[in-house]
Design a protein around this motif. Structure first.
Motif, PDB file in Angstrom:
ATOM      1  N   HIS A  93     -27.557 -53.689  71.662  1.00 27.94           N
ATOM      2  CA  HIS A  93     -26.791 -54.542  72.572  1.00 27.94           C
ATOM      3  C   HIS A  93     -26.610 -55.938  71.998  1.00 27.94           C
ATOM      4  CE1 HIS A  93     -25.458 -56.420  76.322  1.00 27.94           C
ATOM      5  NE2 HIS A  93     -26.404 -57.326  76.142  1.00 27.94           N
ATOM      6  N   TYR A  94     -27.685 -56.532  71.532  1.00 35.28           N
ATOM      7  CA  TYR A  94     -27.592 -57.884  70.987  1.00 35.28           C
ATOM      8  C   TYR A  94     -26.758 -57.921  69.713  1.00 35.28           C
ATOM      9  CZ  TYR A  94     -31.024 -59.699  74.302  1.00 35.28           C
ATOM     10  OH  TYR A  94     -31.673 -60.102  75.450  1.00 35.28           O
ATOM     11  N   ARG A  95     -26.964 -56.939  68.845  1.00 29.81           N
ATOM     12  CA  ARG A  95     -26.196 -56.910  67.605  1.00 29.81           C
ATOM     13  C   ARG A  95     -24.700 -56.767  67.898  1.00 29.81           C
ATOM     14  NH1 ARG A  95     -28.450 -52.973  65.395  1.00 29.81           N
ATOM     15  NH2 ARG A  95     -26.986 -51.366  66.007  1.00 29.81           N
ATOM     16  N   THR A  96     -24.365 -55.841  68.781  1.00 35.81           N
ATOM     17  CA  THR A  96     -22.958 -55.606  69.115  1.00 35.81           C
ATOM     18  C   THR A  96     -22.331 -56.830  69.766  1.00 35.81           C
ATOM     19  OG1 THR A  96     -23.368 -53.239  69.412  1.00 35.81           O
ATOM     20  CG2 THR A  96     -21.385 -54.140  70.423  1.00 35.81           C
ATOM     21  N   THR A  97     -23.060 -57.472  70.668  1.00 35.08           N
ATOM     22  CA  THR A  97     -22.522 -58.640  71.361  1.00 35.08           C
ATOM     23  C   THR A  97     -22.346 -59.809  70.403  1.00 35.08           C
ATOM     24  OG1 THR A  97     -23.659 -57.913  73.369  1.00 35.08           O
ATOM     25  CG2 THR A  97     -22.761 -60.136  73.371  1.00 35.08           C
ATOM     26  N   ARG A  98     -23.324 -60.035  69.525  1.00 37.11           N
ATOM     27  CA  ARG A  98     -23.185 -61.104  68.528  1.00 37.11           C
ATOM     28  C   ARG A  98     -21.978 -60.862  67.634  1.00 37.11           C
ATOM     29  NH1 ARG A  98     -28.809 -60.463  67.954  1.00 37.11           N
ATOM     30  NH2 ARG A  98     -28.449 -59.281  66.026  1.00 37.11           N
ATOM     31  N   GLU A  99     -21.806 -59.608  67.196  1.00 42.35           N
ATOM     32  CA  GLU A  99     -20.669 -59.288  66.334  1.00 42.35           C
ATOM     33  C   GLU A  99     -19.347 -59.480  67.071  1.00 42.35           C
ATOM     34  OE1 GLU A  99     -21.502 -55.318  65.103  1.00 42.35           O
ATOM     35  OE2 GLU A  99     -22.942 -55.928  63.540  1.00 42.35           O
ATOM     36  N   TYR A 100     -19.333 -59.138  68.350  1.00 46.54           N
ATOM     37  CA  TYR A 100     -18.135 -59.287  69.181  1.00 46.54           C
ATOM     38  C   TYR A 100     -17.742 -60.768  69.276  1.00 46.54           C
ATOM     39  CZ  TYR A 100     -15.231 -58.931  73.438  1.00 46.54           C
ATOM     40  OH  TYR A 100     -14.214 -59.021  74.355  1.00 46.54           O
ATOM     41  N   VAL A 101     -18.737 -61.620  69.580  1.00 45.91           N
ATOM     42  CA  VAL A 101     -18.454 -63.050  69.709  1.00 45.91           C
ATOM     43  C   VAL A 101     -18.142 -63.657  68.344  1.00 45.91           C
ATOM     44  CG1 VAL A 101     -19.346 -65.279  70.476  1.00 45.91           C
ATOM     45  CG2 VAL A 101     -19.947 -63.208  71.732  1.00 45.91           C
ATOM     46  N   HIS A 102     -18.853 -63.229  67.319  1.00 41.09           N
ATOM     47  CA  HIS A 102     -18.611 -63.756  65.974  1.00 41.09           C
ATOM     48  C   HIS A 102     -17.188 -63.454  65.523  1.00 41.09           C
ATOM     49  CE1 HIS A 102     -18.931 -63.253  61.422  1.00 41.09           C
ATOM     50  NE2 HIS A 102     -18.905 -64.543  61.640  1.00 41.09           N
ATOM     51  N   ARG A 103     -16.737 -62.240  65.771  1.00 46.85           N
ATOM     52  CA  ARG A 103     -15.375 -61.879  65.381  1.00 46.85           C
ATOM     53  C   ARG A 103     -14.360 -62.789  66.063  1.00 46.85           C
ATOM     54  NH1 ARG A 103     -11.994 -56.646  67.539  1.00 46.85           N
ATOM     55  NH2 ARG A 103     -10.116 -56.950  66.249  1.00 46.85           N
ATOM     56  N   ALA A 104     -14.543 -62.998  67.362  1.00 48.39           N
ATOM     57  CA  ALA A 104     -13.606 -63.833  68.109  1.00 48.39           C
ATOM     58  C   ALA A 104     -13.627 -65.277  67.603  1.00 48.39           C
ATOM     59  CB  ALA A 104     -13.935 -63.784  69.595  1.00 48.39           C
ATOM     60  N   LEU A 105     -14.827 -65.828  67.403  1.00 51.98           N
ATOM     61  CA  LEU A 105     -14.922 -67.214  66.951  1.00 51.98           C
ATOM     62  C   LEU A 105     -14.426 -67.370  65.516  1.00 51.98           C
ATOM     63  CD1 LEU A 105     -18.351 -68.346  68.458  1.00 51.98           C
ATOM     64  CD2 LEU A 105     -16.041 -68.711  69.366  1.00 51.98           C
ATOM     65  N   ARG A 106     -14.667 -66.378  64.683  1.00 51.17           N
ATOM     66  CA  ARG A 106     -14.161 -66.429  63.307  1.00 51.17           C
ATOM     67  C   ARG A 106     -12.632 -66.457  63.297  1.00 51.17           C
ATOM     68  NH1 ARG A 106     -15.439 -61.679  61.639  1.00 51.17           N
ATOM     69  NH2 ARG A 106     -13.301 -60.874  61.572  1.00 51.17           N
ATOM     70  N   GLN A 107     -12.034 -65.633  64.151  1.00 51.10           N
ATOM     71  CA  GLN A 107     -10.577 -65.616  64.225  1.00 51.10           C
ATOM     72  C   GLN A 107     -10.030 -66.925  64.788  1.00 51.10           C
ATOM     73  OE1 GLN A 107     -10.096 -62.052  66.560  1.00 51.10           O
ATOM     74  NE2 GLN A 107      -9.909 -60.738  64.756  1.00 51.10           N
ATOM     75  N   LEU A 108     -10.719 -67.497  65.753  1.00 53.55           N
ATOM     76  CA  LEU A 108     -10.309 -68.801  66.278  1.00 53.55           C
ATOM     77  C   LEU A 108     -10.432 -69.871  65.199  1.00 53.55           C
ATOM     78  CD1 LEU A 108     -11.936 -68.645  69.832  1.00 53.55           C
ATOM     79  CD2 LEU A 108      -9.474 -68.740  69.326  1.00 53.55           C
TER      80      LEU A 108
END
Length: 207
Positions: free
Chosen positions: A135-150
């Motif tokens: 859960h934590y790994r998936t959520t971190r990756e989800y937020v990281h992807r969004a912030l990286r794209q921003l």
């Protein structure tokens, strides 16, 4: 041979029946914990409402913690289906988590279940340890992807590291849930997350 003559192996029928029974137990447990909270629900109550014996429930879930992990997995699936963005964009992705915080504020029983189990599951031999690891790994990756794209769009403030900021965002989400359970009238989880996101974004990105 016609379709009517095709026979399903008994082992396959048994597997399907067992899977359906397991799903029924999880569905019932979700309802019970939502109704009466972490302390108000017992495995016997869940088994009775699911129409199965206490021994039968333990066949599918040998411990309360194993059932709780399955309940949280189901919650994640339903929340994604209910609140996830219909069309992906980095802004919609982080807004999804803010919306999720608002949704959680209307379901204290599940939030308490999550917080209590998270505090216990750091040990590798805990039945819910793998759930929280994933859960934590998936959520971190989800937020990281969004912030990286921003960041690639020039929307993040200078000096913001998307990976570090993603870990901080997830930590803030969990910490807010603990504070909210303690003082629900004083903590607006969604508002705090929105404020934190605004601090990561350039001012022109929030319009």
């Amino acid at each position: 041979m016609s379709d009517a003559e095709v026979k399903v192996p008994a082992s396959s029928r048994g597997y399907a029946k067992g899977r359906a029974r397991r799903e029924q137990i999880v569905t019932t447990a979700v309802e019970v914990y939502a109704d009466v909270g972490y302390h108000g629900a017992s495995l016997r109550d869940i088994a009775k409402r699911a129409g199965i014996s206490h021994v039968g429930l333990h066949y599918y879930f040998p411990s309360r913690e194993a059932l709780l992990a399955a309940v949280l997995e189901r919650r994640d699936e339903e929340d994604t289906a209910r609140l996830g963005p219909k069309e992906y964009s980095p802004t919609a992705a982080v807004q999804h988590l803010i919306d999720l915080a608002g949704h959680n504020a209307r379901h204290p029983g599940i939030v308490e279940l999550y917080v209590r189990l998270a505090a216990e599951a750091f040990s590798e031999d805990h039945p819910a340890h793998q759930y929280f690891t994933d859960h934590y790994r998936t959520t971190r990756e989800y937020v990281h992807r969004a912030l990286r794209q921003l960041s690639e769009q020039g929307a993040l403030r200078e000096g913001v590291d998307p990976r570090v900021a993603a870990a901080g965002f997830v930590a803030l989400m969990d910490g807010l849930q603990v504070q909210w359970l303690t003082s629900p009238e004083e903590v607006d989880m969604a508002a705090v997350l929105r404020s934190h996101l605004d601090q990561l974004l350039k001012e022109t990105s929030t319009s």
